[in-house]
Scaffold this active site. Structure first.
Site, PDB file in Angstrom:
ATOM      1  CD  GLU A 118      -9.025  62.924  34.959  1.00 31.70           C
ATOM      2  OE1 GLU A 118      -9.805  63.643  35.640  1.00 31.70           O
ATOM      3  OE2 GLU A 118      -8.002  63.384  34.431  1.00 31.70           O
ATOM      4  CE  LYS A 136     -14.167  70.908  33.002  1.00 28.46           C
ATOM      5  NZ  LYS A 136     -13.774  70.384  31.678  1.00 28.46           N
ATOM      6  CE  LYS A 185     -10.214  66.013  37.322  1.00 26.63           C
ATOM      7  NZ  LYS A 185     -11.036  67.201  36.994  1.00 26.63           N
ATOM      8  NE  ARG A 191     -32.598  91.288  32.411  1.00 24.94           N
ATOM      9  CZ  ARG A 191     -33.506  90.765  31.605  1.00 24.94           C
ATOM     10  NH1 ARG A 191     -34.386  91.526  31.007  1.00 24.94           N
ATOM     11  NH2 ARG A 191     -33.576  89.459  31.422  1.00 24.94           N
ATOM     12  CG  ASP A 225     -10.129  63.008  31.206  1.00 20.02           C
ATOM     13  OD1 ASP A 225     -11.230  63.582  31.084  1.00 20.02           O
ATOM     14  OD2 ASP A 225      -9.029  63.603  31.169  1.00 20.02           O
TER      15      ASP A 225
END
Lengths: 277, 277, 277, 277, 277, 277
Positions: free
Chosen positions: E194, E132, E164, E97, E215
């Site tokens: 960004e 992410k 960002k 597994r 973005d």
């Protein structure tokens, strides 16, 4: 400074007991319920591990609080409440077994040690532990021995020169072994040699070691050795010491009696946790 | 698959014993000397930990090799050579105490367990351990119990529902506790309830639990409970079981006797390592 | 037994240098290319860390192999090939800096230590290190000191009693401090006391300590102290010892000169890795 | 966010120094005594590690508190009290050496770095460190360099493409190496190439690299290279830069001077801890 | 060099699955039985994790051996045997597994990535991942993306400057943010900003950043931005890219399309392990 | 008790994202700036991981504080502020991605699970997860499944006997496999057998197992099996269950439907962090 050093073992213990979760408690008890719990002595015992038991619960929830009239080293009676705690009910149910496993084992060692110490009262002899401890527990078990009233022998292979039978075999003779040790050791460490008969005692003396350990010798042998050594160096006896034999050994005039049983044969003492209604 | 799981505790044990170095061995013995060593039983015992003892030495030097006619679970006599090893002399001198500390403790548990198992021969009863194990040693001590011939109770708080007195107190009644457990538990886990009298036995039966644990009840009570339960569910007894009382308990017809002493009160058995000339 | 003890620091070092990947090497070099590489001394130096440098590469690929005519402690010349290796090209490019960082620092300490030792030739004095080591490197740096020809002082706070100025302040007097130490210390540890003037030397002598450390005293003071102590106990000097002052200190007849600079002020020696065409 | 990232090394350092216990302090000093302690600069220096030094003590006891008029990067004089602390006496005695070992090494790097930076004042050049750091200390030493007033070169093998001599050898030519790098690298990383002569400078320019590192070239070569490159790309010099040579190098008009000595050859500066009466 | 870096996560995975033991396999299967097992693709997929799957089994038993005609990045058909293994039966049953969980997830990411890459064939655009990723899996998932045919964006917060929206808010303007970045960043890192509209594109261009990330802009906005930027700097688009929209985005002439879904929304592909009779 | 168990994975995640430092944030933002930040749902979703997201930020700075009207398991709308936080600006910028990576993945699983649960409303059936979880995330993903409204199957190989096809192959028959399991298993664990046709159902029934798992059987087969078993033991279906097929399966009257897709194919839901001006 306790918290820093015990943390690793406490976490290991909680992880092995809780694993992915305490399925009984999580299924039965709401997370926010508060409770008070007490740990009770179920037999007369010497306390060791009061702080450690608390750290188990505060690892689960730092907001848990405690009160106790006792400190490590205190002798308590059957029925004495040794620790009272307030906090989350789940924390007590989940941490109970791990806290008690630590507390009962350490108090067991302290209690057993105290019995040996009592037997040697009146003699100017040091009772000490050995390196026969539970792997992973060296520091904790030696702490419990101290709490019980005895002294610690070296902690590991690094804080004392102890030349044992196998070392002597490897070097060819006590004299050669001591010669090598003197040349290589740090100036803050003493040299102890393990001997099994009077010839070896003489060879050790000739080499001006600091301590002579009489290993598994009988009473007659020990008495002769003590006479021969005559306080020139410290004398330690070791090997199969029991509650029955320890006083006789102390009476021989040796300086140190080291006892593996303090840690490798102490049983856990009986304690339990109860919730207060 | 042993190596993977034991590695962490073996390293912890070697680190605490060796620390910055084995000053005696490093000072007395050349690094390249080869030797043969044997581990000898100093009393009759049941072996547990043969692989683990070897792993201690191979952690220090993977080239160490071993021969033994025995396997874990074998009963050996005083004087039997249980393991013979070839490798670096330094490795044997430095690893000796740690290897023996593991080996003696696990064999001690297996030997003590075997005594309980012998007393219950002829009865169809399971002897099991409890969660009263040395923190950090859960898996190892339960392995030694199995090697000794008994069975394992649950490993932790995650592989079985065991509703104890404090849980019942928290829920208000056995019925309420069982109801909650049934609703929340996984479908692969059974429900066991701890009871202390016949009223509670009846309530547990009414709730169709899978196992009833009679906690610290006397023989009369146990006999009545067994009659009352009449094989409808499994019956376990627990609490203060000793070598003296275990046969009587087995004779009551209970299915399981769980014994904390197997792990919390077993003493280490006596073994030693000797160098072959 | 090196591998077991160095593993943790080697992995920490490789992780901090490689992080998520060696983007240059992975982008430029095919994974299967084989190569031979040599590490070359770029100045005269005393080797320390030969095994460690190899372990860096074998941690990346256990199949890497090595040849060298040297061993730790050897003095090599500028241009000497101190290690020749065969294995994956990527392994050499990725491990180069970490291997050299270990090797150059340890050899730097050994080389610097050797210079101090040379200056004290002909005197029967021990040159030792102190606890002024790089955090995380205690064991390695003390090893390099030994390779350089000096001795190790205690490894940590656990393998020797050293009563320093702040301890004396805390106890009120040297006599009180020694009294407490004697009562609590293990029987395998000696007692050393740090003093700064002749009054304190006298107090230390009166208390039968094992070693007296003259801390930051000038030559006149040291000479007077040596005369006063007259070989009854060991004498150590410490504090600001340099290559310029060490011979003068040795000439005073002290037994031990401890030098923090061996570890806290040694510079890395120059080495480089080259690929063989 | 310091605490999270430094914790692992601080614990490693305390474990290696304290081991099973500070036998001197535990034997001589009551656990509950409170004290005040100061850390004093024993020479002029640039502070680096103020927070880290505090974290050593708070790891031993979170209740320890501190006051200081300084911050990392401040230049202090001989005799300045750089940190004043209140807490348990035992904590100061036990943590002293570890706290100072961190503090003295980092301040040593910051102080040494500041000297290089001072020499390049007036030139528009960046002084940077290299990857020649103490294994395990990369982040801390680069922090001290920044505190000293210089810049950081890449942190590891992952945050910049640096094509060195051995990479070029492996690829066959600078052009081929750069071609491969351009194809495989992330779009946020620049390409730097190490060259050793003017031919290679030309080849690097032809391949439009972002930075050219002149490795171990002499002043004449560097001047020619700077003229040839003519601000089209950044120019870095590296190799054996000393306090004596750094200003001359800065005067050539290069953009970056990278200096391994900042971290591999800085000595620890002198500091001490004193108890306040 | 795979083994060194994957070891920690593989062990964590095996520990969480096996815990104190695989009770089914240990109860049903003799420890010494040998077996052969195959892993089969149950749907068309791109392989990623072949080595990792093997390491799961060799962690349990280093003697397990493997054969495969495939390598990571190969596209396989439903029914293809992707790995054949020989070793202990218990090892296959216990490791199945965990091995499949690694293998299916990584191959799932590679397969999903390949679909995106196919859609952008013929356009000179880079498809990349983002940060992410699944916590703890950053390196592995980025590896699977590469195997799938796409490129990696930065690995973490340390190998690229990405300014960002929240950074711009904190600095007050793009210009101020870029100014600060240019002053503090290492010389091997580029600056990406960004932006969300054309005004910001202009401000970014004015500040000579290296990459502009559009973005969550719509196609019209992207087209205008690409025209405005006119190849002066790289252009990246990001935000909600799907298999449906990716080709249209590629057609706009942007340089980079970064896609969080590659790692945060890929499903595991179907594989199974079968024992050979 | 969350903090204790999640700590290891949170640290691993922060280390892999931050590495030697967040170069953008450290370069652009003063360390002492305070800020408020909110996490917003960008689509309808079921919350899971509220505490975990907070722990990411408090690991960076314990002084960060939080407010939320929600708890795990709540369904929120697009645009809902699910968490509001106050603390250091740097902490929010640096921790954002890691916190969201945890939060989005767990909420994704809870949201997907809720959809399956909704489809089975009105049927008395348990929806459960499987062991097809992301390595390292077993506990967290099973928590999210529970938050989503489904139940947990066993956590690992240790808390339930599940005899699968490969075990049956290894033992020769279902009967032999069950016989061995019954003899070796702990008394708190049930026995479940995986079958693929009606013959095997009959053999399982004959052996009185506790649960029968119908593996990858079609609807006709499942209906026949349910009729045959007739509530004597629990029935589980497994294999390729989708949102389309789950209601039909529930209608067959089975007791348990286990669904690997809950964890191996859930996509992350969309959330973002915004700074409040």
């Amino acid at each position: 400074m306790g918290r820093f050093v015990n943390e690793r073992l406490i976490r290991l213990a909680l992880e092995e007991d809780i694993g992915p979760g305490d399925v009984t408690t999580e299924g039965l008890v709401e997370p926010d319920l508060e409770a008070r719990a007490v740990i009770v002595a179920k037999e007369p015992l010497v306390l060791a591990g009061l702080e450690l038991a608390q750290e188990v619960f505060t690892t689960l929830d730092p907001a848990t609080s405690f009160v106790t009239p006792f400190k490590d080293g205190d002798m308590v009676k059957r029925g004495d409440i040794v620790l009272e705690a307030s906090g989350k009910l789940r924390v007590f149910l989940t941490g109970e077994r791990t806290a008690l496993n630590f507390f009962q084992r350490l108090s067991g060692i302290a209690t057993y040690t105290r019995q040996f110490v009592e037997k040697t009262k009146g003699f100017s002899v040091r009772v000490t532990d050995t390196r026969k401890t539970t792997p992973g527990w060296r520091r904790l078990e030696k702490y419990a021995v101290k709490v019980g009233g005895a002294d610690n022998h070296r902690f590991g292979l690094y804080d004392g020169i102890l030349i044992k039978d196998n070392h002597i075999t490897a070097c060819g003779s006590i004299s050669e072994a001591v010669k090598r040790a003197r040349k290589t050791k740090g100036h803050l460490l003493c040299i102890e040699v393990e001997v099994t008969n009077l010839e070896e005692v003489k060879e050790a003396l000739k080499n001006s070691v600091d301590i002579i350990m009489l290993d598994n010798m009988n009473l007659t042998g020990i008495n002769k050795a003590v006479t021969l050594i005559d306080h020139r160096v410290l004398v330690e006896v070791s090997g199969g010491v029991s509650l029955e034999s320890v006083a006789q050994l102390a009476a021989t005039g040796v300086d140190i009696i080291s006892i593996g049983a303090l840690t490798h044969s102490a049983r856990a003492v009986d304690m339990s946790m109860q919730l207060l209604k």
